[in-house]
Design an enzyme around this catalytic site. Structure first.
Site, PDB file in Angstrom:
ATOM      1  N   LYS A 202       0.878  -1.127  -0.315  1.00  0.00           N
ATOM      2  CA  LYS A 202       0.147  -0.214  -0.147  1.00  0.00           C
ATOM      3  C   LYS A 202       0.990   1.031  -0.463  1.00  0.00           C
ATOM      4  CE  LYS A 202      -3.996   1.716   2.869  1.00  0.00           C
ATOM      5  NZ  LYS A 202      -4.849   1.142   4.014  1.00  0.00           N
ATOM      6  N   SER A 274      -9.497   1.164   2.744  1.00  0.00           N
ATOM      7  CA  SER A 274      -9.138   2.401   1.896  1.00  0.00           C
ATOM      8  C   SER A 274      -7.901   1.516   1.176  1.00  0.00           C
ATOM      9  CB  SER A 274      -7.966   3.215   2.648  1.00  0.00           C
ATOM     10  OG  SER A 274      -7.038   2.717   4.088  1.00  0.00           O
ATOM     11  N   SER A 298      -9.573  -0.586   6.985  1.00  0.00           N
ATOM     12  CA  SER A 298      -9.234  -0.809   5.881  1.00  0.00           C
ATOM     13  C   SER A 298      -8.822  -2.284   5.106  1.00  0.00           C
ATOM     14  CB  SER A 298      -8.842   0.283   5.886  1.00  0.00           C
ATOM     15  OG  SER A 298      -9.085   1.206   6.067  1.00  0.00           O
TER      16      SER A 298
END
Length: 570
Positions: A202, A274, A298
């Site tokens: 990420k 996310s 997330s």
């Protein structure tokens, strides 16, 4: 008492929110009146926000102090406070009563056999091989790390025009690492099951020599001259980073500065967030695993949407050095993969104290992949499972699978009497502090998403949370931690709907670990290649006992096959 527009705007400016209003409006009012300090009228306007009702005399007494405070705020704002600077206070989930387990060093570490397998007949099959399978193939030299790395890069480029999961490739770094891994393996050196395995991260994790954009327009060219601790640990394990993957801007949702990351099971739908890119890339067979983060859903949410397995570790079990800070007391880093067993491999490599993260601790991990599910003490949120919700039928089938494995399910409830919704404002306030300068300089106006449920509005709203109420949230959080510990202390695992029973909010506040595993592929349309809507169920373990949730999830996945299904993008 009524106040004029200038008084109202000055009150907003006093809390650092002049950027909330168009500059032209503020300038228009400023022309009518010279700048004024905070007045009793400003105090009267702010009383309702603070939950107070003051007399005129009390307001007069406040004014001098408030103006002094305003000068002090300006002095603080002149200081350089990088996102990585954590507050002096450190969140410790053990305040609820949990203790770090003591495990003999000889028993610490994942016990995962690597069964012999033949090399798959096609690259498509190889792309969906598990970490255990890849580890055997690499160690037996039936496949090379360079082959796997090139395959991952090829798949990412093949599908990313539809998925929008990649922010930047790390191809040069990856191929160098892959060649090094092959040289070591050829020489008989084996670092462990991740040695030579490609992965994605990420893009809130710093990697020296690459962009680290946090998915947000104001930072899309940002470089950070360090490498995140979790990336360094994966480097040490011999894993190969092939790409920085998307996240919703500043770790909310699936919309980043250039696109919306898509769900491989339904390209009309975002992948949720996310950790949008990590979940989508794993689901599509582009990488065997990826590193995501969770503050409030997330990892769980995109793992559910994309039909993959997500592991949110115990708070503090994985060091966060070099990671974007959103909430210093709630952020967690963890793996997203195709199975709980794969997550166990990754967690074993990344866990442990980090000198740059004061909240991190060394945590033992006596994971045994062959442990019987029936040996675990398992509770389930009976009332939550009886409600009417989208994934109810699939969740009931998972409960039946558990019973079939010999698990005795004990009905439990969270039974907490604190206002969890109010405590979740902790995230808003900490996030607003992490991006305070971005708000005050109107940088938030550059974010793609604007409106009510977006960071710009949340950051501005958080400026109006009284400091006293924020401290009270912190104090009540200890009550929540104690109450949650009372529920969990006699269990090895608690089974919950992923988005029911209050579990997601409670456990992100208390720091409990969670494994979210796919258990449904509901049809969206007809046909053999029809789009599906994945669903999931969540297994929560006591603090620092992540191995229990992973063990139970692994047992369920051995008895089912949904985690092995492939999305129609293939």
């Amino acid at each position: 008492m009524s106040i004029d527009r200038r008084q109202f705007l000055d009150a907003c400016s006093a809390v650092g929110l002049s950027g909330l209003f168009p500059g032209a409006l503020y300038a228009q009012v400023a022309e009518q009146e010279d700048d004024a300090p905070i007045t009793t009228e400003h105090v009267a306007a702010a009383e309702s926000i603070a939950g107070l009702s003051l007399t005129a005399e009390e307001r007069e007494l406040l004014v001098e102090n408030l103006n002094e405070n305003l000068e002090q705020y300006e002095a603080m704002r002149a200081q350089d406070l990088p996102n990585a600077r954590a507050p002096a206070t450190t969140f410790d989930p053990r305040r609820g009563g949990a203790e770090l387990p003591e495990v003999p060093p000889s028993a610490d570490g994942a016990e995962v056999p690597l069964p012999p397998v033949d090399r798959p007949s096609s690259d498509e099959e190889l792309a969906f091989a598990s970490i255990s399978e890849l580890a055997h193939l690499l160690r037996a030299r039936k496949v090379t790390s360079v082959e796997l790395t090139e395959l991952a890069l090829q798949h990412l480029r093949r599908y990313d025009d539809r998925l929008h999961a990649v922010i930047s490739y790390t191809e040069e770094r990856a191929l160098a690492a892959a060649r090094r891994a092959d040289d070591e393996l050829d020489a008989g050196t084996w670092r462990g099951p991740l040695h030579g395995v490609p992965y994605g991260a990420k893009d809130l994790l710093a990697v020296q020599g690459t962009k680290t954009t946090w998915g947000a327009e104001p930072y899309k060219t940002q470089t950070i001259d360090e490498t995140a601790t979790v990336i360094e640990r994966l480097d040490d394990a011999g894993a190969v980073l092939v790409a920085k993957l998307s996240l919703g801007a500043l770790a909310w949702g699936d919309v980043w500065y250039d696109a919306t990351t898509k769900n491989p099971w339904n390209l009309d739908q975002g992948s949720s967030g996310s950790s949008a890119g990590p979940a989508a890339a794993v689901s599509a067979g582009c990488v065997p695993f990826a590193i995501g983060s969770e503050t409030l859903g997330s990892i769980v949410s995109p793992s559910t949407r994309c039909g993959v397995t997500g592991h949110r570790p115990t708070f503090g079990a994985v060091g966060r050095g070099g990671a974007m800070a959103l909430s210093w007391t709630m952020d967690k880093l963890g793996p997203i993969a195709r199975s709980a067993l794969d997550c166990a491999h990754v967690y074993d490599a990344i866990r442990g104290a980090d000198p740059t993260d004061p909240a991190s601790v060394d945590v033992p991990f006596p994971f045994d992949a062959e442990r019987s599910a029936a040996s675990l003490r398992v509770g389930y949120l009976q009332e939550a499972f009886e409600g009417d919700y989208d994934n109810q039928s699939a969740d009931q089938k998972t409960l039946d699978v558990l019973r079939g494995l010999g698990v005795e399910l004990e009905p439990v409830s969270w039974d907490v009497d604190v206002p969890v919704g109010a405590l979740l404002n902790t995230l808003d306030v900490e996030a607003a502090a992490a991006f305070d300068e971005l708000t005050r300089t109107d940088g938030v106006d550059e974010l793609v998403r604007q409106g009510e449920n977006t960071w710009p509005n949340v950051f501005r709203t958080a400026r109006f949370v009284p400091a006293v109420e924020h401290v009270q949230m912190d104090r009540l959080r200890v009550d929540l931690m104690e109450q949650a510990h009372a529920v969990m202390r006699d269990l090895d695992v608690l089974v919950s709907p992923s988005f029911g029973g209050g579990t997601l909010g409670i456990t992100n506040l208390t720091g409990h670990p969670c494994v979210c595993l796919p258990n449904a592929l509901r049809p969206v349309e007809e046909g053999p290649d029809a789009r599906r809507q994945p669903g999931s169920i969540s297994f929560v373990a006591p603090l620092y006992r992540d191995q229990h949730a992973l063990t139970l999830a692994h047992a369920v996945q051995q008895a089912t096959d949904i985690h092995r299904r492939r999305p129609p993008i293939q």
